[in-house]
Scaffold this motif. Structure first.
Motif, mmCIF file in Angstrom:
data_model
loop_
_atom_site.group_PDB
_atom_site.id
_atom_site.type_symbol
_atom_site.label_atom_id
_atom_site.label_comp_id
_atom_site.label_asym_id
_atom_site.label_seq_id
_atom_site.Cartn_x
_atom_site.Cartn_y
_atom_site.Cartn_z
ATOM 1 N N LEU A 74 -39.531 68.717 -20.025
ATOM 2 C CA LEU A 74 -40.192 67.477 -19.623
ATOM 3 C C LEU A 74 -41.381 67.161 -20.520
ATOM 4 C CD1 LEU A 74 -40.009 67.475 -15.732
ATOM 5 C CD2 LEU A 74 -38.345 66.729 -17.423
ATOM 6 N N GLN A 75 -42.086 68.206 -20.965
ATOM 7 C CA GLN A 75 -43.160 67.976 -21.928
ATOM 8 C C GLN A 75 -42.605 67.425 -23.236
ATOM 9 O OE1 GLN A 75 -45.139 71.786 -22.118
ATOM 10 N NE2 GLN A 75 -46.636 71.228 -20.565
ATOM 11 N N ALA A 76 -41.373 67.805 -23.568
ATOM 12 C CA ALA A 76 -40.732 67.327 -24.793
ATOM 13 C C ALA A 76 -40.225 65.891 -24.671
ATOM 14 C CB ALA A 76 -39.584 68.255 -25.186
ATOM 15 N N GLY A 77 -40.235 65.326 -23.437
ATOM 16 C CA GLY A 77 -39.946 63.906 -23.299
ATOM 17 C C GLY A 77 -38.679 63.525 -22.574
ATOM 18 N N LEU A 78 -37.996 64.468 -21.923
ATOM 19 C CA LEU A 78 -36.731 64.141 -21.255
ATOM 20 C C LEU A 78 -36.859 62.968 -20.293
ATOM 21 C CD1 LEU A 78 -33.715 64.936 -20.719
ATOM 22 C CD2 LEU A 78 -34.575 66.368 -18.843
ATOM 23 N N PHE A 79 -37.945 62.911 -19.534
ATOM 24 C CA PHE A 79 -38.108 61.872 -18.511
ATOM 25 C C PHE A 79 -39.069 60.755 -18.926
ATOM 26 C CE2 PHE A 79 -37.011 64.703 -14.567
ATOM 27 C CZ PHE A 79 -35.689 64.729 -14.983
ATOM 28 N N ASP A 80 -39.496 60.706 -20.170
ATOM 29 C CA ASP A 80 -40.511 59.723 -20.557
ATOM 30 C C ASP A 80 -40.103 58.282 -20.244
ATOM 31 O OD1 ASP A 80 -42.099 61.797 -21.337
ATOM 32 O OD2 ASP A 80 -42.204 61.247 -23.458
ATOM 33 N N PRO A 81 -38.859 57.848 -20.538
ATOM 34 C CA PRO A 81 -38.482 56.470 -20.172
ATOM 35 C C PRO A 81 -38.488 56.235 -18.655
ATOM 36 C CG PRO A 81 -37.037 57.278 -21.907
ATOM 37 C CD PRO A 81 -37.827 58.461 -21.410
ATOM 38 N N ILE A 82 -38.175 57.276 -17.877
ATOM 39 C CA ILE A 82 -38.239 57.147 -16.416
ATOM 40 C C ILE A 82 -39.685 56.944 -15.983
ATOM 41 C CG2 ILE A 82 -37.799 58.284 -14.210
ATOM 42 C CD1 ILE A 82 -35.531 59.810 -15.552
ATOM 43 N N ILE A 83 -40.587 57.714 -16.566
ATOM 44 C CA ILE A 83 -42.008 57.600 -16.230
ATOM 45 C C ILE A 83 -42.521 56.208 -16.589
ATOM 46 C CG2 ILE A 83 -44.303 58.479 -16.801
ATOM 47 C CD1 ILE A 83 -42.836 61.249 -17.222
ATOM 48 N N ASP A 84 -42.092 55.685 -17.727
ATOM 49 C CA ASP A 84 -42.484 54.326 -18.113
ATOM 50 C C ASP A 84 -41.962 53.305 -17.108
ATOM 51 O OD1 ASP A 84 -43.756 55.276 -20.373
ATOM 52 O OD2 ASP A 84 -42.085 54.867 -21.725
ATOM 53 N N ALA A 85 -40.740 53.505 -16.622
ATOM 54 C CA ALA A 85 -40.159 52.579 -15.641
ATOM 55 C C ALA A 85 -40.911 52.647 -14.318
ATOM 56 C CB ALA A 85 -38.685 52.905 -15.435
#
Length: 283
Positions: A74-85
């Motif tokens: 998750l630190q590497a960005g797996l959920f980053d677009p979800i967090i933005d949404a």
């Protein structure tokens, strides 16, 4: 400032959020490093600045190795677009946020960093190991161990409740969300981590097919006016994190797991993230 001092600062400033999980009364005192309710029930801050609200034995299958792997991915960005949404559904004003089943805390920490607001945020999970990992993120949010079915929070104190891949207790959510607040629930769709699922189970096993239709239908039953939007993207796995990706998900518990998966996983370069974002606006 030590973590326990930061924890005391948070509960002193935001005592109004919390209620006693034993008797249901709002906490009325912070004494030394403890929350105390009018009936004398005490809950002590840990050295890591967290509170443990469970009054029963927790049955949790997510071990520390799995949570550490999840934190890496998750630190590497797996959920980053979800967090933005999720952020796009929140207001530009400071929010009071509850993260349900926050695990090791990365999504909430990233959300707060992206918002750059003076939000008041609490994350809770049944996993003590997950909450201990979450404290690595410092003072941005407060973390506690709590029971989804018996939330240690007062009525109508959160403007946003976020449920990312976690079970739900809708009666409790309705109780703690403010009028005008939002419930944001994210559920994985059938293509979520499809490449990993195929690697582990092929295309003809019980775990080869995945559906969250019942979860979707139950949410819509409780909130007929809720909106639903699909978010689908490909995540490039950073070199060396393929093993962590496999360990972070319950998929690797499968009975019919491919015995060669640990070798094959090294060649996996990307996975699909496919989710539905459900949002209910409370009147």
């Amino acid at each position: 400032m030590k973590k326990i001092a930061l924890g005391k600062q948070f509960i002193s400033q935001n005592r109004y959020l919390f209620s006693c999980p034993i008797c249901g009364e709002p906490f009325d005192q912070v004494i030394d490093f403890s929350l105390r309710c009018p009936n004398g029930h005490n809950f002590d801050l840990s050295k890591k600045g967290t509170l443990y609200f469970l009054n029963h034995q927790a049955n949790n299958e997510y071990g520390e190795q799995m949570l550490q792997a999840r934190q890496q991915i998750l630190q590497a960005g797996l959920f980053d677009p979800i967090i933005d949404a999720i952020n796009a559904h929140l207001t530009e004003e400071p929010e009071t946020i509850l993260d349900v089943g926050c695990g090791e805390g990365t999504p909430l920490a990233k959300l707060l960093t992206a918002r750059k607001q003076t939000d008041v945020a609490v994350g809770f999970d049944i996993s003590k190991a997950g909450i201990n990992l979450a404290t690595r993120y410092g003072a941005a949010a407060f973390f506690c161990v709590a029971d989804l079915a018996n939330l240690p929070f007062n009525n109508h104190v959160f403007s946003a409740v976020i449920d990312l891949f976690s079970p739900s207790a809708y009666a409790e959510f309705n109780r703690v969300i403010k009028p005008g607040g939002k419930l944001i629930k994210i559920i994985p769709n059938s293509d979520y981590l499809d490449e990993l699922r195929t690697l582990l189970f092929g295309s003809d096993q019980a775990n080869s097919v995945y559906s969250n239709q019942k979860v979707f239908d139950l949410f819509k039953h409780h909130y007929p006016g809720a909106t639903a939007e699909r978010l689908r993207y490909s995540f490039t796995i950073p070199d060396g994190l393929q093993q962590a990706l496999m360990i972070m998900t319950p998929l690797h518990w499968g009975r019919n797991q491919n015995q060669a998966a640990e070798k094959l996983i090294k060649d996996l370069t990307a996975v699909t993230v496919d989710v539905t974002i459900l949002v209910n606006q409370f009147n």
